[in-house]
Design a protein around this motif. Structure first.
Motif, PDB file in Angstrom:
ATOM      1  N   UNK A  36       0.827  -1.283   0.005  1.00  0.00           N
ATOM      2  CA  UNK A  36      -0.205  -0.012   0.045  1.00  0.00           C
ATOM      3  C   UNK A  36       0.884   1.313  -0.014  1.00  0.00           C
ATOM      4  N   UNK A  37       2.307   1.355   0.224  1.00  0.00           N
ATOM      5  CA  UNK A  37       2.917   2.363   0.596  1.00  0.00           C
ATOM      6  C   UNK A  37       3.888   2.446  -0.825  1.00  0.00           C
ATOM      7  N   UNK A  38       4.657   1.355  -0.855  1.00  0.00           N
ATOM      8  CA  UNK A  38       5.872   1.612  -1.746  1.00  0.00           C
ATOM      9  C   UNK A  38       5.670   2.248  -3.230  1.00  0.00           C
ATOM     10  N   UNK A  39       4.708   1.885  -3.980  1.00  0.00           N
ATOM     11  CA  UNK A  39       4.496   2.316  -5.290  1.00  0.00           C
ATOM     12  C   UNK A  39       3.920   3.918  -5.285  1.00  0.00           C
ATOM     13  N   UNK A  40       3.508   4.253  -4.153  1.00  0.00           N
ATOM     14  CA  UNK A  40       2.797   5.526  -4.085  1.00  0.00           C
ATOM     15  C   UNK A  40       3.779   6.731  -3.841  1.00  0.00           C
ATOM     16  N   UNK A  41       5.025   6.417  -3.572  1.00  0.00           N
ATOM     17  CA  UNK A  41       5.966   7.264  -3.155  1.00  0.00           C
ATOM     18  C   UNK A  41       5.711   8.245  -2.261  1.00  0.00           C
ATOM     19  N   UNK A  42       4.944   7.698  -1.148  1.00  0.00           N
ATOM     20  CA  UNK A  42       4.478   8.424   0.023  1.00  0.00           C
ATOM     21  C   UNK A  42       5.055   7.955   1.430  1.00  0.00           C
ATOM     22  N   UNK A 278      -6.887   3.647   0.520  1.00  0.00           N
ATOM     23  CA  UNK A 278      -6.878   5.108  -0.071  1.00  0.00           C
ATOM     24  C   UNK A 278      -7.630   6.009   0.692  1.00  0.00           C
ATOM     25  N   UNK A 279      -8.761   5.745   1.252  1.00  0.00           N
ATOM     26  CA  UNK A 279      -9.307   6.746   1.997  1.00  0.00           C
ATOM     27  C   UNK A 279      -8.906   6.591   3.389  1.00  0.00           C
ATOM     28  N   UNK A 280      -8.338   5.637   3.908  1.00  0.00           N
ATOM     29  CA  UNK A 280      -8.074   5.624   5.364  1.00  0.00           C
ATOM     30  C   UNK A 280      -6.798   6.137   5.708  1.00  0.00           C
TER      31      UNK A 280
END
Length: 297
Positions: A36-42, A278-280
């Motif tokens: 949930x985090x790695x590909x979003x660069x966040x 994505x919402x949470x």
């Protein structure tokens, strides 16, 4: 949430599976960041991490302590914005997370096409180097090697030893060759000596028993938590599977059934879990400068 609170999962699969198997907090976090985090660069807030882990039975104290340990191990970096701390993978952590995610998501659980090549590794180092020896053995096991005798390991495939030994100082103590068994050494006997297959088979049988009751089309009560538990359970099941050539495995090898089961349930959960996540999640852009020193969560 306090460390003494009893966390009760809303999702029946999460409640049943976490009662049967111990999910290591770091494994859960690696799964969470990989999915949930790695590909979003966040970077994601500590509060969001605590919430996700709390839903799978890991208390706030354990969650924050694991975040801190992963910062000190250079797996995660920490960024403070106001009164909130945010976390994301370091370059080293990104490689570890990708390796684990690839092991879960990519390739078959057995080697279906094998060219007959074995990689043989021998090593010798000072007797006092127990930590270094443990590190090397862990790396070899992760890469699919089995120990034939002290200091001699084999894998029935070509293995890039440079990648296995990356970021270590162990290369000068290791000798590696590509070879094939000959003379009295039968490949089947070599496999039996190098790999303990019955406990590995039992892990897949147990995984299938835990998840078969939830192999249906009914919506999950909590798709995020169920997917986190499913993927972490699968990672802990497959993490040291050598993925042996099919010709050396029993005809009823249970890993293949368990793999099909995992992929089917994961596919059903994925879209709803990603939408809810994505919402949470409380996130910030991941390009923020890194802290100069590790800090507590």
């Amino acid at each position: 949430m306090t460390t003494n609170e009893l966390v009760v999962a809303a999702d029946p699969a999460v409640a049943q599976v976490t009662a049967a198997v111990v999910l290591r907090p770091q494994s859960v976090l690696l799964t969470f960041f990989g999915d949930y985090v790695l590909d979003g660069d966040v970077l994601v807030s500590a509060g969001s991490v605590v919430d996700v882990l709390g839903r799978v039975g890991i208390g706030e104290h354990a969650a924050r302590a694991t975040l801190t340990r992963m910062v000190h191990r250079d797996l995660l970096r920490r960024e403070v914005r106001g009164r909130r701390a945010y976390f994301g993978p370091t370059e080293h952590g990104r490689r570890i997370i990708l390796d684990g995610r690839n092991r879960v998501q990519d390739g078959d659980i057995v080697t279906r096409q094998w060219d007959g090549t074995w990689t043989v590794v021998g090593f010798s180092m000072p007797e006092s180097w127990q930590r270094e020896r443990h590190d090397l053995r862990s790396r070899l096991q992760w890469a699919g090697f089995g120990m034939v005798q002290a200091g001699l390991w084999v894998a029935p495939r070509r293995v890039d030893l440079a990648a296995v030994l990356e970021d270590s100082q162990l290369g000068e103590y290791v000798h590696a060759f590509e070879a094939a068994p000959t003379g009295p050494t039968e490949p089947v006997r070599l496999i039996a000596e190098a790999y303990d297959l019955p406990p590995l088979a039992a892990r897949y049988i147990d995984f299938a028993a835990r998840w078969t009751p939830f192999d249906g089309d009914a919506p999950a009560a909590d798709p995020v938590s169920r997917r986190v538990v499913l993927t972490t359970d699968w990672l802990q099941t497959v993490r040291d599977d050598p993925r042996l050539p099919l010709e050396f495995l029993p005809a009823d090898w249970p890993a293949m059934h368990a793999e099909v089961l995992f992929r089917r349930i994961n596919a059903r959960l994925r879209r709803a879990a990603e939408r809810e996540m994505r919402q949470r999640l409380d996130v910030i852009p991941g390009a923020a400068p890194e802290s100069s020193a590790p800090q507590d969560a």
